[in-house]
Structures are given as structure tokens and as C-alpha cells.
Design a protein around this motif. Structure first.
Motif, PDB file in Angstrom:
ATOM      1  N   GLY A 140       0.797  -1.220   0.000  1.00 21.92           N
ATOM      2  CA  GLY A 140       0.000   0.000   0.000  1.00 21.92           C
ATOM      3  C   GLY A 140       0.827   1.265   0.000  1.00 21.92           C
ATOM      4  O   GLY A 140       0.360   2.318  -0.438  1.00 21.92           O
ATOM      5  N   THR A 149      -3.478   0.856 -12.010  1.00 26.51           N
ATOM      6  CA  THR A 149      -3.144   0.893 -10.598  1.00 26.51           C
ATOM      7  C   THR A 149      -3.267  -0.514 -10.043  1.00 26.51           C
ATOM      8  O   THR A 149      -4.004  -1.344 -10.589  1.00 26.51           O
ATOM      9  CB  THR A 149      -4.047   1.866  -9.813  1.00 26.51           C
ATOM     10  OG1 THR A 149      -3.642   1.894  -8.445  1.00 26.51           O
ATOM     11  CG2 THR A 149      -5.510   1.444  -9.867  1.00 26.51           C
ATOM     12  N   SER A 197      -3.644  -3.092  -6.491  1.00 27.27           N
ATOM     13  CA  SER A 197      -4.068  -3.230  -5.096  1.00 27.27           C
ATOM     14  C   SER A 197      -3.131  -4.215  -4.391  1.00 27.27           C
ATOM     15  O   SER A 197      -2.473  -5.026  -5.048  1.00 27.27           O
ATOM     16  CB  SER A 197      -5.495  -3.774  -5.043  1.00 27.27           C
ATOM     17  OG  SER A 197      -6.409  -2.885  -5.601  1.00 27.27           O
ATOM     18  N   HIS A 226      -4.539  -1.057  -2.017  1.00 24.10           N
ATOM     19  CA  HIS A 226      -4.276   0.345  -1.772  1.00 24.10           C
ATOM     20  C   HIS A 226      -4.272   0.629  -0.268  1.00 24.10           C
ATOM     21  O   HIS A 226      -4.907  -0.087   0.509  1.00 24.10           O
ATOM     22  CB  HIS A 226      -5.351   1.216  -2.431  1.00 24.10           C
ATOM     23  CG  HIS A 226      -5.362   1.139  -3.918  1.00 24.10           C
ATOM     24  ND1 HIS A 226      -6.259   0.361  -4.623  1.00 24.10           N
ATOM     25  CD2 HIS A 226      -4.577   1.744  -4.855  1.00 24.10           C
ATOM     26  CE1 HIS A 226      -6.037   0.492  -5.917  1.00 24.10           C
ATOM     27  NE2 HIS A 226      -5.019   1.324  -6.093  1.00 24.10           N
ATOM     28  N   THR A 272       0.594   1.582  -6.313  1.00 27.77           N
ATOM     29  CA  THR A 272      -0.809   1.825  -5.973  1.00 27.77           C
ATOM     30  C   THR A 272      -1.338   3.121  -6.573  1.00 27.77           C
ATOM     31  O   THR A 272      -2.541   3.391  -6.497  1.00 27.77           O
ATOM     32  CB  THR A 272      -0.992   1.869  -4.446  1.00 27.77           C
ATOM     33  OG1 THR A 272      -0.119   2.862  -3.893  1.00 27.77           O
ATOM     34  CG2 THR A 272      -0.678   0.519  -3.831  1.00 27.77           C
ATOM     35  N   ASN A 309      -5.036   6.355  -0.827  1.00 35.72           N
ATOM     36  CA  ASN A 309      -5.063   6.296  -2.295  1.00 35.72           C
ATOM     37  C   ASN A 309      -6.004   5.212  -2.813  1.00 35.72           C
ATOM     38  O   ASN A 309      -5.861   4.741  -3.942  1.00 35.72           O
ATOM     39  CB  ASN A 309      -3.653   6.102  -2.863  1.00 35.72           C
ATOM     40  CG  ASN A 309      -2.985   4.821  -2.390  1.00 35.72           C
ATOM     41  OD1 ASN A 309      -3.636   3.938  -1.823  1.00 35.72           O
ATOM     42  ND2 ASN A 309      -1.679   4.716  -2.624  1.00 35.72           N
TER      43      ASN A 309
END
Length: 567
Positions: free
Chosen positions: A340, A360, A362, A364, A345, A368
Motif C-alpha cells: 500500500g 493501478t 491493489s 491500496h 498503488t 489512495n
């Protein structure tokens, strides 16, 4: 004639209707609309024919339904749409040789029926479209599995040759040991896996052939033996992260068996479940070949051959760099807190020339997290249409479900979607109501004539996509997609990939897939409702008060919008 090379229109001014073709992945959406007012009551549908690139012959599409008012036994060509037309204003066609180079020509003709049941034909529309194997050659390719193990097409092609138990393993744990004995296995599996299987295997074959390529793989399910055998050939060039949650953890699981085999071949293997699941499905090839595979397709029998899934293949040094950096964090850390805090992320451009594509990963951190912003985009910035195919949505209360519900209730936004849940599927119907499709219905028991009972094998989740298409028909068209299940768990606990692509060609591809699945299960509801009755095409009204088959396409607001939006 062309609005864009992925959307073309017919130009015959004499025809009474319009025709628009939309390019999909191995498929094409044909959408028709009447030019002025409504058709006359003797209009009974559209005949559709197509011509492959470089050929001169037109092939008529076939219809499983025929007219109840016509003696079908007297007509050997009764199943051709020239004799049994399509009574819909749009149709998704999967041509046999969709990857052929050049343009496919479609000819659509309105069909009319006299009081004595004689057919006549109006002025046709024609249009040409190149389907092309890759969405954007050497940049980005969207691919789908067929997801048709429970379908009339599967019954026609393969079930008659042997039971599904000879084609698919009964248990995931048996996947790596299972040997298919079905007489048509070499034909059936590529048909079922469709473009996704072909594209993923091509990437792995290229990696094996490139002896300088370093390969990184993250797998949730890993029980497809042909894929695991390709990974073994990579030896010490392979690093792999394999989920070890729940059923994946025991020594008897296919995932543990695969880990043992890959370690023996020289690969570096890490097992992890992050905060809940290591749910990624991704392959990164870094050598002369620079490719990335991501999306919803698990590397498993079910992922390839049973479920509706998508896989995206990215090409180029920037996608490889971005995905490799995310992989390296998974491989070296594997904790929610550690990942994270990593740059992976954040939304990051994939650096594809001419394409606005971001990714992006995960899990997160809270600061974010992506879920709320996606829900905000759906709820506040959708202006025209929302099409989705989201596994587990109706098991997942939260902002996405609330945003979808808001737009479903909106009179300004056109919404079609499908989501599975434990008891089966929830289907968003054209009139806006939700009709449940239960597991017993999915088994195909007691389907009406002229349909055949469909196989019960490959049980469990069949619709496994995770994508949302917003405003496909606008310059602002965009798609959210990946392994990400649009839930808080996917956002902050699981290992996932999530892409945002702002591009009309790609949005159109996902729009067509959404319609294809929606129509398939919508018709399953019709089949179920018609138990004990034979389904047939509707003849022109003969008595006072009878309505033509197309009346609802003008009177039902949802169907009216459908007819206008796609055509």
C-alpha cells in the motif's frame, strides 16, 4: 460512409432503415433502425448475410426460431434468416474466420409477409468493416473467452460428440492431472477459450522462444495443464507468485502441485494471499519480446473454458516496466502495508502512443484507495450510457453498487448490466426491472422447443468479467477493467490489477461483449418462461388487437432507447 474504422454505416438512401456496424473482438454488432415512423405491420424482421474478405459468396446467418404459421418441414432452408428473419433491431455475430485480413461485408434486408404467408424483401443495406485480430496492433489487444459452455452453440458443436465430463475436470484440484478424452478436444478447447486463450498462449510461446526473456507471473487459480507446461519450459527465467488462500493452500490443490513443479524446473516461487487473496492474473515478459497480460482470466480450466472473461495484452517497454515494478513489490514484500505504501498503488500511465491508458494495483492504502473515485465517476459523470459485467456485484454492497443503482433508476442514462451471485445471476432487464436467473435455469433443464437441454458441467460462477463501460458513444468513452472486483476487499486487501482506458474503440469492444452476455442470459430467461411451449417467430397481426413483433420497440421507453442508441 465511415464515422470511424470501428463503426461504419450503410449508405443506401432507398432502404427503409439504417444499418450501423460496430467492430468487436472476433465479433461484430449489427444495429438497425427504421428511418421514418414505424414499419408496416407486415414487416417480420431482418435477413442478415455476410461475405468474408476476398470472397464473392454471401452466407446467410441462421436462426433457431421459425414461423409457427409456416410449415417448416417443406422448406430445407428454413433456418436461414432469409426464410426465418431476426426479429430484433440488433444482433451480435461471431464470424467463423473473424481474424481474416480485409473487410467483411454485411448485407441486411427487411423481410415482409403477406396474409397468405408469402415472404418478400425490401431494399437492403450493405456495409463493410475490418475486424482485425488485434485491437491496436503492437500496442494493446482486448481478448475474450467465449463463455458458452452453457449454450445451444456448445450443444450443437460438441456435447453430441461426448459428455462434458470428458472435456473438463470435475474438480479444480484435479486440473493438472486431468486428461481430456473428448473426441473433439483439440477443436473444442480453442473454440471455448476463444481469443483470450490464443493470445495468452502466444505470449507464453514467444517468451519460451526468447531465451533472454525474464518472465514474471502472478496467478490466483493455476490448474490449466498446457499453460503450466509452458511455464515449466521457462526454467530459471521464471518468477511466479501463486495465491495460497483457502482451497489453494493444501498440498492436494492444483496451485500447490504447480508450485512444486515450477520450483523443480528452476523457477523462483512465492506463495501469498496478501490481506485476503492474491487475486491478480498477470504475465510480464521482458526481453526481445515485451508483453504484458492482465485482466480477469484465471489461468485455469474454468477461466479459459467455462467462464466469460477478458484478457488484455499490452506491448512495449513502458507497460512491462510498470507491471514488473508492481510484481517486484509483491514478490519481495507481499504485505498489505508494504504494498500500500508503494508507487504501484498510484494511477500510472502505460505510455502507449495515442492511447490514454492507466493502471493501478491493489491493495491500496486508505489515502489512495480507488473505489470511491470510480463510484463517483459512475454516479456523477455518466451522461449517456452505462454497460457493465461485474462478477459478485450483488454480493458486494458499497459505493459501486449504489452508483450503479442510481444510474439504473435514472431516466437520462441507458443501463444494461449483468452480475452473478451465489444463487445464480441478477439480470438487468430492458424494462429496467431486475429478474433473477437461478442455478436451475442455468442448467438448461426443460428448455422449450426447438432448443435442446444444455450441459450442467462447469458449474459455479460462469460470468466472471469485471468491467464497466461509460458513455461508449461519446468522445469521453472509458472502460474500467482488470482482476479488480469493484469491492472494498479488492481495493484495500487483495492483490489486483485495475486499468482505466479512455478510448472509443476499446469502449465499443467491451460494450459489444456486455450486450452479447446480456442477450445470452436474457434469452435464457425467455426460455425458462416458455417451458412447455414452443418458441417461434411472430407472424403479422391477423386479428383485431394483435400487435406486431416490433411494437414494444416503439412503446417501451427502454427498448426505444436501445434501438436508437446502437443504430
Amino acid at each position: 460512409m465511415a464515422q470511424a474504422d470501428f463503426q461504419v454505416v450503410g449508405t443506401n438512401d432507398k432502404a427503409l432503415f439504417t444499418l450501423k456496424l460496430h467492430r468487436g473482438e472476433g465479433m461484430v454488432l449489427l444495429a438497425m433502425n427504421w428511418k421514418q415512423g414505424k414499419p408496416t405491420s407486415d414487416f417480420v424482421g431482418f435477413a442478415i448475410e455476410y461475405q468474408e474478405p476476398g470472397e464473392t459468396k454471401f452466407w446467410p446467418l441462421r436462426n433457431r426460431l421459425t414461423f409457427s404459421c409456416v410449415d417448416a418441414a417443406k422448406d430445407p432452408n428454413v433456418k436461414q434468416t432469409l426464410r426465418s428473419p431476426i426479429q430484433k433491431f440488433r444482433w451480435v455475430h461471431l464470424p467463423m474466420n473473424a481474424a481474416a485480413e480485409g473487410k467483411f461485408t454485411y448485407r441486411v434486408t427487411p423481410v415482409f409477409m403477406s396474409p397468405t404467408h408469402e415472404l418478400s424483401y425490401g431494399e437492403p443495406q450493405k456495409a463493410e468493416i475490418a475486424l482485425a485480430r488485434e485491437t491496436y496492433p503492437k500496442k494493446l489487444d482486448v481478448t475474450f473467452t467465449r463463455g458458452y459452455v452453457t449454450s445451444q452453440a456448445f450443444v450443437d458443436h460438441y456435447e453430441s460428440a461426448g459428455p462434458i465430463s470428458t472435456l473438463l475436470p470435475a474438480k479444480a484440484a484435479d486440473g493438472l492431472r486431468f486428461v481430456a478424452t473428448h473426441p473433439k478436444v483439440t477443436e473444442a478447447l480453442p473454440w471455448m477459450g476463444f481469443e483470450a486463450r490464443k493470445a495468452i498462449f502466444e505470449v507464453l510461446d514467444a517468451a519460451v522462444a526468447d531465451d533472454r526473456a525474464a518472465v514474471r507471473v502472478v496467478a490466483y487459480d493455476l490448474n490449466e495443464p498446457e499453460l503450466v507446461a509452458k511455464l515449466e519450459k521457462l526454467g530459471a527465467r521464471l518468477q511466479v507468485v501463486i495465491d495460497d488462500s483457502d482451497d489453494h493452500a493444501p498440498e492436494s490443490s492444483a496451485e500447490t502441485q504447480a508450485a512444486t513443479r515450477l520450483r523443480k524446473a528452476g523457477a523462483k516461487v512465492v506463495r501469498q494471499s496478501m490481506g485476503n487473496l492474491q487475486h491478480n492474473k498477470m504475465i510480464v515478459v521482458d526481453g526481445k519480446v515485451k508483453k504484458v497480460v492482465c485482466g480477469s482470466t484465471n489461468f485455469s480450466w474454468r477461466g479459459f473454458y467455462v467462464q466469460s472473461n477478458n484478457a488484455v495484452v499490452l506491448t512495449g517497454p513502458k507497460p512491462v516496466k510498470v507491471f514488473a515494478e508492481a510484481f517486484d513489490v509483491y514478490f519481495s514484500d507481499g504485505t498489505v502495508k508494504g504494498f500500500g505504501a508503494s508507487p504501484a498503488t498510484e494511477w500510472t500511465s502505460l505510455g502507449l502512443s495515442g492511447l490514454d491508458a492507466q493502471v493501478t494495483f491493489s491493495p491500496h492504502a486508505n489515502h489512495n484507495a480507488a473505489l470511491a473515485s470510480i463510484a463517483d465517476d459512475i454516479a456523477k459523470h455518466t451522461t449517456s450510457s452505462l454497460l457493465y459485467s461485474l462478477a459478485f456485484l450483488y454480493q458486494t454492497p458499497g459505493p459501486i453498487r449504489e452508483a450503479v443503482t442510481k444510474q439504473t433508476n435514472s431516466s437520462n442514462v441507458f443501463v444494461y448490466g449483468i452480475s452473478d451471485k451465489k444463487v445464480g445471476l441478477d439480470l438487468q432487464m430492458p424494462n429496467g426491472n431486475v429478474a433473477p436467473v437461478y442455478a436451475a435455469q442455468l442448467a438448461g433443464d426443460g428448455v422449450p422447443e426447438p432448443f435442446k437441454s444444455e450441459p450442467t458441467g462447469g458449474g459455479g460462477t460462469r460470468m466472471h468479467h469485471k468491467f464497466v463501460v461509460i458513455d461508449f458513444d461519446k468522445p469521453t468513452a472509458r472502460v474500467y477493467l482488470g482482476s479488480y472486483n469493484f469491492s472494498s476487499v479488492a481495493d484495500t486487501k487483495n492483490g489486483e490489477n485495475l486499468l482505466l482506458i479512455k478510448d472509443r474503440r476499446i469502449a465499443t469492444s467491451y460494450m459489444i461483449e456486455a450486450l452479447r452476455i446480456f442477450d445470452h442470459y436474457h434469452f435464457r430467461v425467455i426460455e425458462t418462461a416458455a417451458k412447455g411451449k414452443k418458441l417461434s417467430l411472430k407472424c403479422p397481426p391477423q386479428k383485431p388487437g394483435e400487435k406486431a413483433w416490433f411494437e414494444e420497440d416503439w412503446s417501451n421507453p427502454r427498448k426505444k432507447r436501445d434501438r436508437e442508441l446502437f443504430a
